[in-house]
Scaffold this motif. Sequence first.
Motif, mmCIF file in Angstrom:
data_model
loop_
_atom_site.group_PDB
_atom_site.id
_atom_site.type_symbol
_atom_site.label_atom_id
_atom_site.label_comp_id
_atom_site.label_asym_id
_atom_site.label_seq_id
_atom_site.Cartn_x
_atom_site.Cartn_y
_atom_site.Cartn_z
ATOM 1 N N PHE A 146 0.814 -1.218 0.000
ATOM 2 C CA PHE A 146 0.000 0.000 0.000
ATOM 3 C C PHE A 146 0.848 1.269 0.000
ATOM 4 O O PHE A 146 0.447 2.305 -0.526
ATOM 5 C CB PHE A 146 -0.937 -0.015 1.209
ATOM 6 N N ALA A 147 2.044 1.203 0.588
ATOM 7 C CA ALA A 147 2.963 2.346 0.668
ATOM 8 C C ALA A 147 2.286 3.587 1.248
ATOM 9 O O ALA A 147 2.178 4.630 0.592
ATOM 10 C CB ALA A 147 3.548 2.662 -0.704
ATOM 11 N N PRO A 148 1.820 3.510 2.499
ATOM 12 C CA PRO A 148 1.107 4.652 3.083
ATOM 13 C C PRO A 148 2.025 5.845 3.328
ATOM 14 O O PRO A 148 3.224 5.688 3.567
ATOM 15 C CB PRO A 148 0.585 4.086 4.404
ATOM 16 N N GLN A 149 1.423 7.022 3.289
ATOM 17 C CA GLN A 149 2.146 8.239 3.651
ATOM 18 C C GLN A 149 2.104 8.470 5.158
ATOM 19 O O GLN A 149 2.998 9.103 5.722
ATOM 20 C CB GLN A 149 1.521 9.435 2.925
ATOM 21 N N ALA A 160 6.685 0.281 11.435
ATOM 22 C CA ALA A 160 7.388 1.464 10.938
ATOM 23 C C ALA A 160 8.586 1.114 10.065
ATOM 24 O O ALA A 160 8.856 1.796 9.065
ATOM 25 C CB ALA A 160 7.829 2.337 12.111
ATOM 26 N N GLU A 161 9.312 0.057 10.403
ATOM 27 C CA GLU A 161 10.528 -0.251 9.644
ATOM 28 C C GLU A 161 10.220 -0.727 8.225
ATOM 29 O O GLU A 161 11.083 -0.665 7.345
ATOM 30 C CB GLU A 161 11.362 -1.295 10.375
ATOM 31 N N VAL A 162 8.987 -1.161 7.997
ATOM 32 C CA VAL A 162 8.602 -1.592 6.648
ATOM 33 C C VAL A 162 8.457 -0.394 5.719
ATOM 34 O O VAL A 162 8.694 -0.494 4.514
ATOM 35 C CB VAL A 162 7.273 -2.378 6.690
ATOM 36 N N ARG A 163 8.086 0.745 6.290
ATOM 37 C CA ARG A 163 7.830 1.947 5.494
ATOM 38 C C ARG A 163 8.487 3.147 6.181
ATOM 39 O O ARG A 163 7.824 3.987 6.787
ATOM 40 C CB ARG A 163 6.319 2.142 5.364
ATOM 41 N N PRO A 164 9.830 3.247 6.115
ATOM 42 C CA PRO A 164 10.544 4.322 6.824
ATOM 43 C C PRO A 164 10.130 5.724 6.391
ATOM 44 O O PRO A 164 10.262 6.672 7.165
ATOM 45 C CB PRO A 164 12.017 4.058 6.474
ATOM 46 N N ALA A 165 9.622 5.855 5.169
ATOM 47 C CA ALA A 165 9.245 7.183 4.674
ATOM 48 C C ALA A 165 7.919 7.663 5.243
ATOM 49 O O ALA A 165 7.584 8.851 5.119
ATOM 50 C CB ALA A 165 9.165 7.164 3.146
ATOM 51 N N ALA A 166 7.161 6.776 5.860
ATOM 52 C CA ALA A 166 5.833 7.147 6.353
ATOM 53 C C ALA A 166 5.931 7.962 7.641
ATOM 54 O O ALA A 166 6.811 7.749 8.474
ATOM 55 C CB ALA A 166 4.993 5.900 6.602
ATOM 56 N N ARG A 167 5.014 8.873 7.785
ATOM 57 C CA ARG A 167 4.851 9.608 9.048
ATOM 58 C C ARG A 167 4.158 8.684 10.045
ATOM 59 O O ARG A 167 3.132 8.075 9.729
ATOM 60 C CB ARG A 167 4.008 10.855 8.791
ATOM 61 N N ILE A 168 4.713 8.566 11.244
ATOM 62 C CA ILE A 168 4.170 7.671 12.262
ATOM 63 C C ILE A 168 3.454 8.488 13.329
ATOM 64 O O ILE A 168 4.028 9.403 13.921
ATOM 65 C CB ILE A 168 5.281 6.821 12.914
ATOM 66 N N GLU A 169 2.183 8.155 13.560
ATOM 67 C CA GLU A 169 1.370 8.808 14.591
ATOM 68 C C GLU A 169 0.850 7.712 15.529
ATOM 69 O O GLU A 169 -0.203 7.127 15.291
ATOM 70 C CB GLU A 169 0.198 9.563 13.957
ATOM 71 N N PRO A 170 1.583 7.405 16.612
ATOM 72 C CA PRO A 170 1.217 6.267 17.469
ATOM 73 C C PRO A 170 0.092 6.583 18.461
ATOM 74 O O PRO A 170 0.219 6.385 19.671
ATOM 75 C CB PRO A 170 2.530 5.960 18.188
ATOM 76 N N LEU A 171 -1.028 7.069 17.958
ATOM 77 C CA LEU A 171 -2.138 7.482 18.817
ATOM 78 C C LEU A 171 -2.789 6.269 19.478
ATOM 79 O O LEU A 171 -2.991 5.237 18.836
ATOM 80 C CB LEU A 171 -3.180 8.241 18.002
ATOM 81 N N ASP A 172 -3.150 6.421 20.756
ATOM 82 C CA ASP A 172 -3.822 5.321 21.456
ATOM 83 C C ASP A 172 -5.288 5.637 21.741
ATOM 84 O O ASP A 172 -5.939 4.952 22.526
ATOM 85 C CB ASP A 172 -3.085 4.958 22.747
ATOM 86 N N HIS A 173 -5.816 6.679 21.103
ATOM 87 C CA HIS A 173 -7.240 6.995 21.208
ATOM 88 C C HIS A 173 -7.646 7.818 19.992
ATOM 89 O O HIS A 173 -6.803 8.406 19.319
ATOM 90 C CB HIS A 173 -7.553 7.767 22.494
ATOM 91 N N THR A 174 -8.926 7.847 19.726
ATOM 92 C CA THR A 174 -9.437 8.649 18.620
ATOM 93 C C THR A 174 -9.759 10.056 19.107
ATOM 94 O O THR A 174 -9.847 10.319 20.305
ATOM 95 C CB THR A 174 -10.718 8.037 18.027
ATOM 96 N N ASP A 175 -9.958 10.954 18.158
ATOM 97 C CA ASP A 175 -10.488 12.282 18.449
ATOM 98 C C ASP A 175 -12.007 12.182 18.302
ATOM 99 O O ASP A 175 -12.499 11.849 17.216
ATOM 100 C CB ASP A 175 -9.924 13.298 17.458
#
Length: 211
Positions: A146-149, A160-175
């Motif tokens: 999928f190559a997510p952004q 994360a290591e599968v897609r180093p270019a992706a922005r990582i947002e490790p949220l543990d709850h929704t807004d």
Amino acid sequence: MVLALDTCLFACSAAVVRDGELLARRIDPMARGHQERLAPLVQEVMSQAGLAFEALDRIGVTVGPGSFTGLRVGLAFAKGLSAALSIPAVGVGSLEALAQPFPGRVLAALDAKRGQVYLQAFEDGTAVSAPDALPLETAAARVAEFAPQVMVGTGAPLLAEVRPAARIEPLDHTDPAAVAALAAARAPVPPRPLYLRAPDAKLPGGRSLVP
């Protein structure tokens, strides 16, 4: 006017939104205790918004995947309030709520433990895959394809290591404002829990807690 609730993940949260305008929001981080906190929290956001419950048009509630106990707390509350006010309750997936604030190709991933993640892919807010519970190896292959952004959720660091270019947002709850936006835009179908797999806890005799 939408009241949005989330008790599926690591927070008890609620928001009131009118025609896209956020009137009130409260997010209390917690791993347990949602049942005791939810009703007072809802009263707080309604008071902050300066509204009576009769002003509501619908209720949005997360339906999972996530904590089996937590999602049932939110569903029971939403259904009870829906019946009392004669307004619809609408279910929203926790993965789509996590992804909602982010544009482009987004992968929502939650750590499901036992070497699995809950996973769903989105492109510009539209789901391009169904929510699923996958082994980490299979999920990693999906990420590469999928190559997510953006990767969002507690499962994002695991991939994360599968897609180093992706922005990582490790949220543990929704807004809950995202829950409200999604709930406002869909048909008022009664909410049903989205478990994806059986719970770890079992009843005597090995029976599942999920009917």
